[in-house]
Motif scaffolding. Structure first.
Motif, short mmCIF file in Angstrom:
data_model
loop_
_atom_site.label_atom_id
_atom_site.label_comp_id
_atom_site.label_asym_id
_atom_site.label_seq_id
_atom_site.Cartn_x
_atom_site.Cartn_y
_atom_site.Cartn_z
N LEU A 238 14.40 28.09 -8.72
CA LEU A 238 15.06 27.24 -7.74
C LEU A 238 14.76 27.72 -6.33
O LEU A 238 14.64 28.93 -6.08
CB LEU A 238 16.57 27.24 -7.98
N ASP A 239 14.66 26.79 -5.41
CA ASP A 239 14.42 27.10 -4.00
C ASP A 239 15.78 27.26 -3.32
O ASP A 239 16.52 26.29 -3.14
CB ASP A 239 13.61 25.97 -3.35
N LEU A 240 16.13 28.50 -2.93
CA LEU A 240 17.44 28.75 -2.34
C LEU A 240 17.62 28.05 -0.99
O LEU A 240 18.74 27.73 -0.60
CB LEU A 240 17.66 30.26 -2.18
N ALA A 241 16.51 27.81 -0.29
CA ALA A 241 16.61 27.10 1.00
C ALA A 241 17.11 25.68 0.78
O ALA A 241 17.94 25.16 1.54
CB ALA A 241 15.26 27.09 1.71
N LEU A 242 16.62 25.04 -0.28
CA LEU A 242 17.07 23.69 -0.60
C LEU A 242 18.54 23.71 -1.03
O LEU A 242 19.31 22.82 -0.66
CB LEU A 242 16.22 23.10 -1.73
N GLN B 108 15.09 17.67 2.24
CA GLN B 108 15.35 18.84 1.40
C GLN B 108 16.30 18.50 0.26
O GLN B 108 16.12 18.98 -0.87
CB GLN B 108 15.92 19.98 2.26
N VAL B 109 17.33 17.70 0.54
CA VAL B 109 18.25 17.29 -0.52
C VAL B 109 17.50 16.45 -1.55
O VAL B 109 17.69 16.61 -2.77
CB VAL B 109 19.45 16.51 0.06
N LYS B 110 16.64 15.57 -1.08
CA LYS B 110 15.85 14.72 -1.98
C LYS B 110 14.94 15.57 -2.86
O LYS B 110 14.82 15.32 -4.08
CB LYS B 110 15.03 13.72 -1.18
N LYS C 273 28.00 26.19 -8.97
CA LYS C 273 26.94 27.13 -9.34
C LYS C 273 26.05 27.46 -8.16
O LYS C 273 25.57 28.58 -8.01
CB LYS C 273 26.11 26.54 -10.49
N ALA C 274 25.84 26.46 -7.30
CA ALA C 274 25.01 26.69 -6.11
C ALA C 274 25.66 27.71 -5.19
O ALA C 274 24.98 28.59 -4.64
CB ALA C 274 24.82 25.36 -5.36
N ARG C 275 26.99 27.60 -5.03
CA ARG C 275 27.69 28.58 -4.19
C ARG C 275 27.56 29.99 -4.76
O ARG C 275 27.41 30.96 -4.01
CB ARG C 275 29.17 28.19 -4.06
N ARG C 276 27.65 30.11 -6.09
CA ARG C 276 27.53 31.44 -6.70
C ARG C 276 26.13 32.01 -6.50
O ARG C 276 25.96 33.22 -6.28
CB ARG C 276 27.88 31.37 -8.18
N GLN D 203 25.96 33.13 -2.93
CA GLN D 203 26.80 34.31 -2.78
C GLN D 203 26.09 35.57 -3.26
O GLN D 203 26.08 36.60 -2.58
CB GLN D 203 28.09 34.10 -3.57
N LEU D 204 25.46 35.48 -4.45
CA LEU D 204 24.74 36.63 -4.98
C LEU D 204 23.55 36.98 -4.10
O LEU D 204 23.28 38.16 -3.83
CB LEU D 204 24.28 36.33 -6.41
N ASN D 205 22.84 35.98 -3.62
CA ASN D 205 21.70 36.21 -2.74
C ASN D 205 22.15 36.94 -1.47
O ASN D 205 21.53 37.93 -1.04
CB ASN D 205 21.06 34.87 -2.36
#
Length: 302
Positions: free
Chosen positions: A5-9, A39-41, A71-74, A77-79
């Motif tokens: 997954l691309d964290l920037a997106l 980016q959302v697309k 899940k995205a927030r987690r 957060q870990l990053n």
């Protein structure tokens, strides 16, 4: 096949979801609105599902979007934790705080202390009645909030319990008037139904002369003797009095509780610790210098 997954997106998606606006997210991320939309697309294409329902003048999370948001927030957060531990840079993030009008003043020292120790963390403060803050925490619109609950049914971490008391001006006997003139914060206040119910049980007629979302505006009408009100004992300003022998009905006790969102970032826990530390100091100072008030300020940290 392993896919990454691309964290920037993902960070862009979370910003849009939090603010329900691509324009606001673009400003926060220093991007153009078109870039945010793209980016959302791209993220939706990678995941093979629609995350945001685009409606006229508003954005809403789809069921898949709501599931992915937590899940995205987690992931983020870990990053961020890994970067903070590795690079040792000051913590960053955003803490959305809520408090009812009568507790805003007690938050101020904690806000100042936290800002000094976390200069790169963005704070936002919402002032609203406790029932609204309860819903905001439940729905993830706030990260942390002070909320007033009946002492018989507290929720979250109890900071203190204290009585709801009648409050008036020392130079006025307006509390003797019938119908009883009341000044209330607003119709959504958690105290209102209990105050009016207590009066109804005693057969005391009442009328509201002022309703407003401002604690200070309500206090002003009480100071000049236009009405009385009901507040937590520890929040009564020094120039006003509690009407202990007025014959008015006894009011229930309330618990001031600290609530945190289940999806809150680690930096929110830092704010919680800061708030509890400030409350401990404030309680110690009160115990040493103002024994009369210390009884009302029954801080019981868990």
């Amino acid at each position: 096949m392993i896919r990454n997954l691309d964290l920037a997106l993902i960070r862009t998606f979370v910003a849009v979801a939090d603010h329900q606006s691509m324009t606001t997210a673009a400003n926060l991320l220093f991007m153009t609105q078109g870039a945010v939309s793209q980016q959302v697309k791209r993220l939706e294409e990678h995941l093979g599902c629609v995350l945001l329902a685009r409606k006229p003048r508003q954005l809403e999370l789809t069921p898949q979007g709501e599931l992915f948001l937590g899940k995205a927030r987690r992931l983020l957060q870990l990053n961020d934790e890994i970067w903070a531990d590795t690079v040792g840079s000051p913590k960053r993030g955003r803490v959305r705080i809520g408090a009812p009008p009568d507790l805003i003043t007690s938050l101020a020292p904690a806000l100042k202390a936290f800002t000094e120790s976390h200069p790169l963390v963005e704070l936002s403060l919402k002032c609203a009645p406790s029932p609204e803050l309860h819903d905001d925490i439940k729905e993830g619109h706030l990260d942390v909030a002070l909320i007033e609950y009946l002492a018989s049914n507290p929720q979250g971490e109890i900071l203190r319990t204290e009585p709801l008391v009648w409050v008036g001006s020392a130079g006025s006997e307006i509390w003797k008037a019938r119908p009883l003139p009341l000044s209330l914060v607003d119709e959504r206040c958690v105290f209102r139904p209990l105050v009016l119910g207590a009066l109804a049980n005693e057969g005391i007629m009442w009328r509201t002369i002022f309703e407003n979302g401002s604690f200070e505006a309500t206090a002003s009408t009480v100071r000049v003797g236009l009405a009385i009100t009901a507040w937590l004992a520890s929040t009564v300003p020094e120039d006003l009095i509690t009407l202990e022998k007025s014959g008015l009905p006894e009011l229930p006790e309330f618990a001031v509780c600290l609530r945190m969102s289940s999806s809150a970032q680690p930096v929110v826990e830092d704010f919680r610790r800061c708030l509890l530390d400030v409350l401990k100091i404030a309680c110690a100072d009160t115990d040493d210098s103002e024994p009369a008030q210390a009884a009302a300020c029954t801080i019981c940290l868990k």
